[in-house]
Write a protein that holds these residues in place. Structure first.
Motif, PDB file in Angstrom:
ATOM      1  N   ILE A  17      35.195  27.672  48.496  1.00  0.00           N
ATOM      2  CA  ILE A  17      35.745  28.942  48.005  1.00  0.00           C
ATOM      3  C   ILE A  17      35.641  28.994  46.484  1.00  0.00           C
ATOM      4  O   ILE A  17      35.270  30.016  45.904  1.00  0.00           O
ATOM      5  N   LEU A  18      35.949  27.873  45.837  1.00  0.00           N
ATOM      6  CA  LEU A  18      35.818  27.793  44.385  1.00  0.00           C
ATOM      7  C   LEU A  18      34.349  27.930  43.977  1.00  0.00           C
ATOM      8  O   LEU A  18      34.026  28.673  43.040  1.00  0.00           O
ATOM      9  N   LYS A  20      31.926  29.473  45.502  1.00  0.00           N
ATOM     10  CA  LYS A  20      31.514  30.871  45.670  1.00  0.00           C
ATOM     11  C   LYS A  20      32.052  31.742  44.543  1.00  0.00           C
ATOM     12  O   LYS A  20      31.340  32.582  43.986  1.00  0.00           O
ATOM     13  N   ALA A  21      33.319  31.547  44.155  1.00  0.00           N
ATOM     14  CA  ALA A  21      33.918  32.338  43.082  1.00  0.00           C
ATOM     15  C   ALA A  21      33.222  32.079  41.751  1.00  0.00           C
ATOM     16  O   ALA A  21      32.957  33.016  40.984  1.00  0.00           O
ATOM     17  N   VAL A  22      32.902  30.825  41.474  1.00  0.00           N
ATOM     18  CA  VAL A  22      32.199  30.476  40.230  1.00  0.00           C
ATOM     19  C   VAL A  22      30.812  31.115  40.215  1.00  0.00           C
ATOM     20  O   VAL A  22      30.388  31.671  39.194  1.00  0.00           O
ATOM     21  N   GLU A  23      30.123  31.068  41.326  1.00  0.00           N
ATOM     22  CA  GLU A  23      28.785  31.675  41.400  1.00  0.00           C
ATOM     23  C   GLU A  23      28.856  33.195  41.246  1.00  0.00           C
ATOM     24  O   GLU A  23      28.003  33.793  40.587  1.00  0.00           O
ATOM     25  N   GLU A  24      29.880  33.828  41.806  1.00  0.00           N
ATOM     26  CA  GLU A  24      30.059  35.274  41.647  1.00  0.00           C
ATOM     27  C   GLU A  24      30.361  35.629  40.190  1.00  0.00           C
ATOM     28  O   GLU A  24      29.846  36.616  39.665  1.00  0.00           O
ATOM     29  N   LEU A  25      31.199  34.834  39.559  1.00  0.00           N
ATOM     30  CA  LEU A  25      31.521  35.068  38.154  1.00  0.00           C
ATOM     31  C   LEU A  25      30.271  34.918  37.293  1.00  0.00           C
ATOM     32  O   LEU A  25      29.998  35.743  36.416  1.00  0.00           O
ATOM     33  N   ALA A  26      29.495  33.885  37.551  1.00  0.00           N
ATOM     34  CA  ALA A  26      28.257  33.648  36.793  1.00  0.00           C
ATOM     35  C   ALA A  26      27.277  34.806  36.967  1.00  0.00           C
ATOM     36  O   ALA A  26      26.664  35.260  35.985  1.00  0.00           O
ATOM     37  N   ALA A  27      27.133  35.307  38.187  1.00  0.00           N
ATOM     38  CA  ALA A  27      26.231  36.435  38.437  1.00  0.00           C
ATOM     39  C   ALA A  27      26.714  37.675  37.696  1.00  0.00           C
ATOM     40  O   ALA A  27      25.908  38.426  37.134  1.00  0.00           O
ATOM     41  N   ALA A  28      28.042  37.886  37.664  1.00  0.00           N
ATOM     42  CA  ALA A  28      28.601  39.039  36.943  1.00  0.00           C
ATOM     43  C   ALA A  28      28.345  38.913  35.445  1.00  0.00           C
ATOM     44  O   ALA A  28      28.012  39.904  34.781  1.00  0.00           O
ATOM     45  N   GLY A 131      42.224  35.909  31.070  1.00  0.00           N
ATOM     46  CA  GLY A 131      42.284  36.076  32.510  1.00  0.00           C
ATOM     47  C   GLY A 131      42.254  34.753  33.241  1.00  0.00           C
ATOM     48  O   GLY A 131      41.542  33.835  32.844  1.00  0.00           O
ATOM     49  N   VAL A 132      43.050  34.668  34.299  1.00  0.00           N
ATOM     50  CA  VAL A 132      43.066  33.477  35.144  1.00  0.00           C
ATOM     51  C   VAL A 132      42.424  33.840  36.477  1.00  0.00           C
ATOM     52  O   VAL A 132      42.898  34.747  37.166  1.00  0.00           O
ATOM     53  N   LEU A 133      41.342  33.156  36.826  1.00  0.00           N
ATOM     54  CA  LEU A 133      40.728  33.345  38.132  1.00  0.00           C
ATOM     55  C   LEU A 133      41.443  32.391  39.092  1.00  0.00           C
ATOM     56  O   LEU A 133      41.143  31.206  39.154  1.00  0.00           O
ATOM     57  N   ASN A 134      42.423  32.938  39.789  1.00  0.00           N
ATOM     58  CA  ASN A 134      43.322  32.138  40.622  1.00  0.00           C
ATOM     59  C   ASN A 134      42.705  31.917  42.007  1.00  0.00           C
ATOM     60  O   ASN A 134      43.165  32.468  43.008  1.00  0.00           O
ATOM     61  N   SER A 166      43.663  37.346  38.825  1.00  0.00           N
ATOM     62  CA  SER A 166      43.088  37.871  40.056  1.00  0.00           C
ATOM     63  C   SER A 166      42.408  36.709  40.764  1.00  0.00           C
ATOM     64  O   SER A 166      42.064  35.708  40.134  1.00  0.00           O
ATOM     65  N   ASP A 167      42.194  36.867  42.061  1.00  0.00           N
ATOM     66  CA  ASP A 167      41.438  35.851  42.780  1.00  0.00           C
ATOM     67  C   ASP A 167      39.994  36.289  43.015  1.00  0.00           C
ATOM     68  O   ASP A 167      39.228  35.587  43.668  1.00  0.00           O
ATOM     69  N   GLN A 168      39.637  37.456  42.447  1.00  0.00           N
ATOM     70  CA  GLN A 168      38.290  38.007  42.595  1.00  0.00           C
ATOM     71  C   GLN A 168      37.628  38.149  41.219  1.00  0.00           C
ATOM     72  O   GLN A 168      38.168  38.822  40.344  1.00  0.00           O
ATOM     73  N   PRO A 169      36.452  37.540  41.016  1.00  0.00           N
ATOM     74  CA  PRO A 169      35.798  37.572  39.705  1.00  0.00           C
ATOM     75  C   PRO A 169      35.572  38.971  39.128  1.00  0.00           C
ATOM     76  O   PRO A 169      35.889  39.217  37.960  1.00  0.00           O
ATOM     77  N   LEU A 170      35.027  39.894  39.915  1.00  0.00           N
ATOM     78  CA  LEU A 170      34.739  41.235  39.390  1.00  0.00           C
ATOM     79  C   LEU A 170      36.020  41.982  39.045  1.00  0.00           C
ATOM     80  O   LEU A 170      36.082  42.682  38.031  1.00  0.00           O
ATOM     81  N   ASP A 171      37.041  41.834  39.872  1.00  0.00           N
ATOM     82  CA  ASP A 171      38.331  42.462  39.604  1.00  0.00           C
ATOM     83  C   ASP A 171      38.929  41.913  38.304  1.00  0.00           C
ATOM     84  O   ASP A 171      39.457  42.666  37.479  1.00  0.00           O
ATOM     85  N   LEU A 172      38.829  40.606  38.124  1.00  0.00           N
ATOM     86  CA  LEU A 172      39.357  39.989  36.906  1.00  0.00           C
ATOM     87  C   LEU A 172      38.649  40.538  35.670  1.00  0.00           C
ATOM     88  O   LEU A 172      39.295  40.890  34.675  1.00  0.00           O
ATOM     89  N   LEU A 173      37.332  40.638  35.728  1.00  0.00           N
ATOM     90  CA  LEU A 173      36.581  41.173  34.584  1.00  0.00           C
ATOM     91  C   LEU A 173      36.982  42.609  34.269  1.00  0.00           C
ATOM     92  O   LEU A 173      37.140  42.969  33.100  1.00  0.00           O
TER      93      LEU A 173
END
Length: 194
Positions: A17-18, A20-28, A131-134, A166-173
């Motif tokens: 899960i972590l 996937k979140a890191v990869e989503e953040l990197a893509a964003a 921002g904290v990506l929780n 947030s627990d979602q990268p795009l939402d956090l951004l």
């Protein structure tokens, strides 16, 4: 925001899960032309996010002290690698280069960096979003402790509100881009916190 400093661990616990979140953040970051500023390491979550941003043709600036580079944990493939004399210079350089900060799961160093820039924001030394990506509730207990600090009148509610999460990268951004909170630099003049 053209650059965001990411604080994260030099370890990785294997959590998919972590990852996937890191990869989503990197893509964003790459999609939105946001340069990654980070600690310059090739290991742990640090190495994962740097590799993922580079894989997406994004820009990565690593900032690493000489003693860690000597231990061969520096990421030599990043867009730019800045070597500092010590940890203090590293943290200052990372903060100076960033338009905002994101905290990913990590250990003591991650928390120390998070609370330093958060304290600077509270004191009015900068006005950059934090921002904290929780991911997977990793920081739930930390947020609960912050709420205890408010309940016990050791922290003002408006300063507690400086922490975006947030627990979602795009939402956090998106939340970080909308950041307009003004810190209360005169907190010390008000003896009554409530």
């Amino acid at each position: 925001m053209k650059s965001i400093c990411v604080y994260c661990g030099a370890n990785f616990n294997g959590d998919p899960i972590l990852l996937k979140a890191v990869e989503e953040l990197a893509a964003a970051f790459a999609d939105q032309n946001i340069r990654l500023i980070y600690g310059g390491g090739s290991v742990g979550v640090m190495g994962i996010i740097a590799d993922a941003v580079l894989k997406n043709n994004g820009l990565v600036t690593g900032v690493i002290p000489q003693f860690l580079l000597d231990l061969e944990v520096g990421h030599m493939e990043v867009t730019e690698l800045i070597v500092t004399a010590n940890m203090h210079e590293r943290k200052q350089k990372m903060a100076d280069l960033a338009d905002g900060f994101i905290i990913l799961p990590g250990g003591f160093g991650t928390l120390e960096e998070f609370f330093e820039v958060l304290t600077w924001l509270q004191l009015g030394l900068h006005n950059k979003a934090i921002g904290v990506l929780n991911v997977n509730g990793f920081y739930d207990h930390l947020f609960a402790q912050m709420d205890v600090m408010v309940e016990q009148r050791m922290l003002k509610p408006n300063n507690r509100a400086l922490v975006i999460n947030s627990d979602q990268p795009l939402d956090l951004l998106e939340k970080m881009k909308a950041f307009t909170a003004v810190p209360d630099p005169v907190w010390f003049k008000d003896r009554d916190l409530i």
